[in-house]
Each structure stands twice: as structure tokens, then as C-alpha cells.
Design a protein around this motif. Structure first.
Motif, short mmCIF file in Angstrom:
data_model
loop_
_atom_site.label_atom_id
_atom_site.label_comp_id
_atom_site.label_asym_id
_atom_site.label_seq_id
_atom_site.Cartn_x
_atom_site.Cartn_y
_atom_site.Cartn_z
N ILE A 210 0.85 -1.18 0.00
CA ILE A 210 0.00 0.00 0.00
C ILE A 210 0.89 1.23 0.00
N GLN A 211 0.53 2.21 -0.82
CA GLN A 211 1.28 3.45 -0.82
C GLN A 211 0.59 4.43 0.11
N VAL A 212 1.32 4.83 1.16
CA VAL A 212 0.76 5.66 2.22
C VAL A 212 1.34 7.08 2.10
N PRO A 213 0.48 8.10 1.97
CA PRO A 213 1.00 9.47 1.95
C PRO A 213 1.45 9.91 3.34
N VAL A 214 2.65 10.50 3.39
CA VAL A 214 3.25 10.90 4.66
C VAL A 214 3.78 12.33 4.51
N PRO A 215 3.51 13.21 5.47
CA PRO A 215 4.11 14.55 5.39
C PRO A 215 5.63 14.48 5.58
N ILE A 216 6.33 15.41 4.97
CA ILE A 216 7.79 15.41 5.00
C ILE A 216 8.27 16.48 5.97
N SER A 217 9.39 16.21 6.63
CA SER A 217 9.99 17.21 7.52
C SER A 217 10.60 18.34 6.68
N SER A 218 10.81 19.47 7.29
CA SER A 218 11.30 20.64 6.55
C SER A 218 12.70 20.39 5.97
N ASN A 219 13.51 19.65 6.70
CA ASN A 219 14.86 19.34 6.21
C ASN A 219 14.79 18.46 4.97
N SER A 220 13.91 17.46 4.99
CA SER A 220 13.76 16.57 3.85
C SER A 220 13.12 17.28 2.66
N LYS A 221 12.22 18.22 2.94
CA LYS A 221 11.62 19.00 1.86
C LYS A 221 12.68 19.73 1.07
N MET A 222 13.59 20.37 1.78
CA MET A 222 14.65 21.14 1.12
C MET A 222 15.56 20.21 0.33
N THR A 223 15.92 19.08 0.91
CA THR A 223 16.79 18.12 0.22
C THR A 223 16.12 17.61 -1.05
N LYS A 224 14.84 17.26 -0.96
CA LYS A 224 14.13 16.76 -2.14
C LYS A 224 14.03 17.83 -3.22
N ALA A 225 13.79 19.08 -2.81
CA ALA A 225 13.70 20.17 -3.78
C ALA A 225 15.03 20.36 -4.50
N MET A 226 16.12 20.31 -3.76
CA MET A 226 17.44 20.47 -4.37
C MET A 226 17.74 19.35 -5.35
N LYS A 227 17.45 18.12 -4.93
CA LYS A 227 17.71 16.98 -5.80
C LYS A 227 16.82 17.00 -7.04
N LEU A 228 15.57 17.44 -6.88
CA LEU A 228 14.67 17.56 -8.03
C LEU A 228 15.22 18.58 -9.03
N LEU A 229 15.64 19.74 -8.53
CA LEU A 229 16.17 20.77 -9.42
C LEU A 229 17.40 20.27 -10.17
N ILE A 230 18.31 19.62 -9.48
CA ILE A 230 19.55 19.17 -10.11
C ILE A 230 19.28 18.06 -11.11
N SER A 231 18.43 17.10 -10.74
CA SER A 231 18.18 15.99 -11.66
C SER A 231 17.43 16.45 -12.91
N CYS A 232 16.49 17.38 -12.74
CA CYS A 232 15.75 17.89 -13.90
C CYS A 232 16.63 18.78 -14.76
N ALA A 233 17.56 19.48 -14.15
CA ALA A 233 18.49 20.30 -14.93
C ALA A 233 19.44 19.42 -15.74
N SER A 234 19.86 18.31 -15.17
CA SER A 234 20.85 17.48 -15.86
C SER A 234 20.28 16.79 -17.10
N ILE A 235 18.95 16.60 -17.17
CA ILE A 235 18.38 15.93 -18.34
C ILE A 235 17.98 16.93 -19.44
N ARG A 236 18.16 18.22 -19.20
CA ARG A 236 17.85 19.22 -20.23
C ARG A 236 18.83 19.09 -21.39
#
Length: 158
Positions: free
Chosen positions: A87-113
Motif C-alpha cells: 500500500i502506498q501511504v502518503p506521509v508529510p515530509i519534515s522541513s529538512n527533507s523537503k529542502m533536500t528533495k527540492a534540491m535533488k529535483l532541481l539538479i536531476s531535472c536540470a541534468s536531463i535538459r
């Protein structure tokens, strides 16, 4: 105790902007321990953003921070095994993890451009994130849609 709290890392401020968040982003951007190369890529991306911005009164660093806030997901989906099915359970993310995920999203999406240099790719992706467009925003919305569709299982939180 089962879950041990991780100690929060303390990042030193970067040399140009004197901001620890930039150092954290550069650490995610870095490959094979080449921090100077990562700093050059980031600073060149900031220069490109200064050239791209038309009538914006914000600095390149503020545009980058706003782009990070726009890309930041607020929930994530974690898999939990219940009675032989996953089962896929939605879970809120901590503020530290939010920032880390945002950074990794930006970098990974930039690298495939499909652009010439990583600095150009990163500048374009940051600008798109600031304008709430681009691949990183689509991925964030995808994460939120998955959490919304599995809202019925939210009482199975760990």
C-alpha cells in the motif's frame, strides 16, 4: 529506541553569497568530490540568471530560493506492506527533507535538459522553477497527485 534522531548537519557559508543553503546545494551538485567545479557551475548559473531576468527586481539568489520553494514537495508516498499487498501511504515530509528533495529535483531535472553546459541547464531550470514551469514543477505535482490518489490509506502512517 528504534528510531534514532539524526544530528542536523551544520553547513559553512559559501565564499561568494555567504549563505549555508548555497553550500548545501553545491554539495548535492558535486560529483566525485569536485567541490570547486560544483561552485563554478552554481556561480555561472547565477550569472546566467542575472542575464535572463528582465524586469525582476530580485537578485539571482532570491530567484533561486523562490524556485526552490516552488519545487519543494509537502508530502511523499511511502510503501507499506499490509496483509500481503503493498500500500502506498502518503506521509508529510519534515522541513529538512523537503529542502533536500527540492534540491535533488532541481539538479536531476536540470541534468536531463538538452543544453550545452550544466550551468546553462541549471540556470534554465531554476528560472522555470521560479516561473512555476518546467520538469521539476511537473515532478513535484506528480508526487502530490500520487499522495492525493492514495489519501484513503493515510491512516496507515508509520
Amino acid at each position: 529506541m528504534r528510531k534514532v534522531k539524526n544530528k542536523e548537519k551544520i553547513y559553512l557559508p559559501d565564499p561568494k553569497f555567504n549563505d549555508p543553503l548555497v553550500t548545501r546545494f553545491v554539495n548535492h551538485l558535486m560529483k566525485n568530490g569536485k567541490k570547486n567545479v560544483a561552485y563554478k557551475i552554481f556561480y555561472n548559473a547565477m550569472k546566467k540568471i542575472d542575464l535572463i531576468k528582465e524586469r525582476e527586481e530580485k537578485s539571482a539568489l532570491e530567484i533561486w530560493k523562490d524556485g526552490l520553494k516552488n519545487v519543494m514537495p509537502h508530502v511523499e508516498v511511502r510503501t507499506r506492506r499490509m496483509g500481503g499487498s503493498n500500500i502506498q501511504v502518503p506521509v508529510p515530509i519534515s522541513s529538512n527533507s523537503k529542502m533536500t528533495k527540492a534540491m535533488k529535483l532541481l539538479i536531476s531535472c536540470a541534468s536531463i535538459r538538452k543544453e550545452k553546459t550544466m550551468a546553462n541547464k541549471l540556470a534554465s531550470e531554476i528560472w522555470d522553477a521560479f516561473k512555476e514551469q518546467g520538469e521539476a514543477i511537473k515532478r513535484k505535482e506528480n508526487i502530490h497527485k500520487m499522495a492525493e490518489s492514495n489519501k484513503a490509506f493515510s491512516h496507515f502512517r508509520f
